[in-house]
Design an enzyme around this catalytic site. Sequence first.
Site, PDB file in Angstrom:
ATOM      1  N   HIS A 228       0.826  -1.207   0.000  1.00  0.00           N
ATOM      2  CA  HIS A 228       0.000   0.000   0.000  1.00  0.00           C
ATOM      3  C   HIS A 228       0.863   1.262   0.000  1.00  0.00           C
ATOM      4  O   HIS A 228       0.696   2.157  -0.842  1.00  0.00           O
ATOM      5  CB  HIS A 228      -0.910  -0.030   1.232  1.00  0.00           C
ATOM      6  CG  HIS A 228      -1.727   1.198   1.451  1.00  0.00           C
ATOM      7  ND1 HIS A 228      -3.069   1.272   1.135  1.00  0.00           N
ATOM      8  CD2 HIS A 228      -1.411   2.414   1.981  1.00  0.00           C
ATOM      9  CE1 HIS A 228      -3.531   2.475   1.440  1.00  0.00           C
ATOM     10  NE2 HIS A 228      -2.544   3.190   1.963  1.00  0.00           N
ATOM     11  N   GLU A 229       1.797   1.356   0.940  1.00  0.00           N
ATOM     12  CA  GLU A 229       2.593   2.576   1.085  1.00  0.00           C
ATOM     13  C   GLU A 229       3.522   2.786  -0.116  1.00  0.00           C
ATOM     14  O   GLU A 229       3.752   3.924  -0.536  1.00  0.00           O
ATOM     15  CB  GLU A 229       3.405   2.545   2.380  1.00  0.00           C
ATOM     16  CG  GLU A 229       2.579   2.471   3.660  1.00  0.00           C
ATOM     17  CD  GLU A 229       1.636   3.656   3.837  1.00  0.00           C
ATOM     18  OE1 GLU A 229       1.858   4.696   3.184  1.00  0.00           O
ATOM     19  OE2 GLU A 229       0.684   3.538   4.619  1.00  0.00           O
TER      20      GLU A 229
END
Length: 409
Positions: A228-229
Site C-alpha cells: 500500500h505505502e
Amino acid sequence: MKLKLLIAFLIVQFGFSQNRTCGMEQKMEQIMNDPIARQNYLNLQAKFEIELAKLQRNSNTTASTNATIIIPVAVHFPDATTPTACLRALAQTQVDILNLDYNGLNQDISQWTTARSNYPGVNTGSLDVRFVLANQNHPAGSNLVNGDLAVTFGTNFLGGADSDGNWSGYMNLVCRNAGQNLLGYSPLGGSPSNGQTVVISNSAFGKGAGCPGFVPRSPYNLGRTLTHELGHFFNLDHTFAGCTNSNCNTQGDRVCDTPPSSTAVYGCPAAGATLQCGVNTLTVNYMDYTNDACMYMFTAGQATRMLAYYNTISSQFLTDVLSTNTFFTNNFSIVPNPNKGIFDIQLKSILDDYSIVIYDTTGRIVFEKEYINNSNLNQIITMNDTMKGIYLISIRSKGDNLTKKIIIE
C-alpha cells in the site's frame, strides 16, 4: 476499578488493531509546508504528467518499453542494534511479497475471477518489476562490504528522519515505530535521489513469525502495508480520494478504472458489498484500507500511473549497487520453461557455491538446495509432485540474487 480500566484498554487496543492507518496525508502536509520540498515535488509532478500522457496515448500502457524494471532496495531497522540473520530474512520475505504483489503473481489474485463481475470495466494491472536488495558499492560508513545485503541495524536513519542523503539512489524501507498509531507512511510521489523512504511499523513489516521486536500482527501480517505505502511512493492516491463528478483524470484518485469512493473501507467486506458514489467500492484494491487478507490487486490504470512515475524517476536509482544483472544474465538459463516439473539450470561457467530456492505464489518454499564446491554446469531440478501453476525460482550466490518466473504445466 482496575478491571474496568483493563477492559477499556483492551477495547482501545482491539479497535486500533482492526483499523488500517496511513500517514501519507500528514507527510504530504509537511512537504507542502516546506517551500523547497514543495517546489521539488511540483517539478516531479509536472514531469510525471507529461510521461503519463505519453503512456496513455500508447496502447501498450501496462508494460515498460525497456527490459524488466530493476529497483535496488535498502532496508533499515533503526530499533535493532544487533544484526541478526532473522531480520535479514524478514527483509527478504517482505521484498518477495512486493515482487508477488506488483507483478500480479500473488495467489489470492485468483479471487478476482469471481469478484470482477461486481466491477464492470475494471481489469487487474501489474508491472514487470523486480525489487532486489542491493549487494555492492554500499555507502561509506554503512559497515557493509560487497556481497552484503543492504540491510542496516541501529543507524536510526538520521535520528528518525524520513530521508538520508547517504542512501540516495535506493528504494529505502525503514521499519520502525511509525508514530501516532500509524502502520506506515510514504510521500505521494517519492524521490530516491533525496534518499526518501517508506516507513513501516515494526508490527506490520513482512509476514510469518517475524523476529523478536518485529512481529507482524493480525490483520496486517501479510506484508500488504508496504504494498500500500509503496503505491503512494509511486504516485498512487487512496482509492477513496473522493467521488468523481466530471473528470476522472483530475478528480478523486485520478485513475479512471478505480470506481470512485469517498470513505475508507475497513475490515474484510465481500467484493461488491459496499456502495459509494453510486457504484460498488473496489475494496479488494491495495490502495483502500481493508485487511491484508482482503486486498489483492492493482488496476490496469494504477499500473499505468505507477509506470509513468517510475519512468519519471528511473534515472534517480543507482545502477551500480546490484551485481545480479550482468552475472546471472550471462551465466544462467532455465530450460524448458514452461515445463512439466522437470527442468535444467544451465551454467555457462563453473560457479563453486550457490543455492536454489523455489517459492509458490503464497511465498511458501517448495524446493531448496545448496550446491557447495560445485563443478557441474548443469543441474536437473525435479518437482514431479508439484501442482501446476506459477512459481518463483531464486538463485543466490555470494550476495547476488536472481528471481525468475517458471511455469509448471
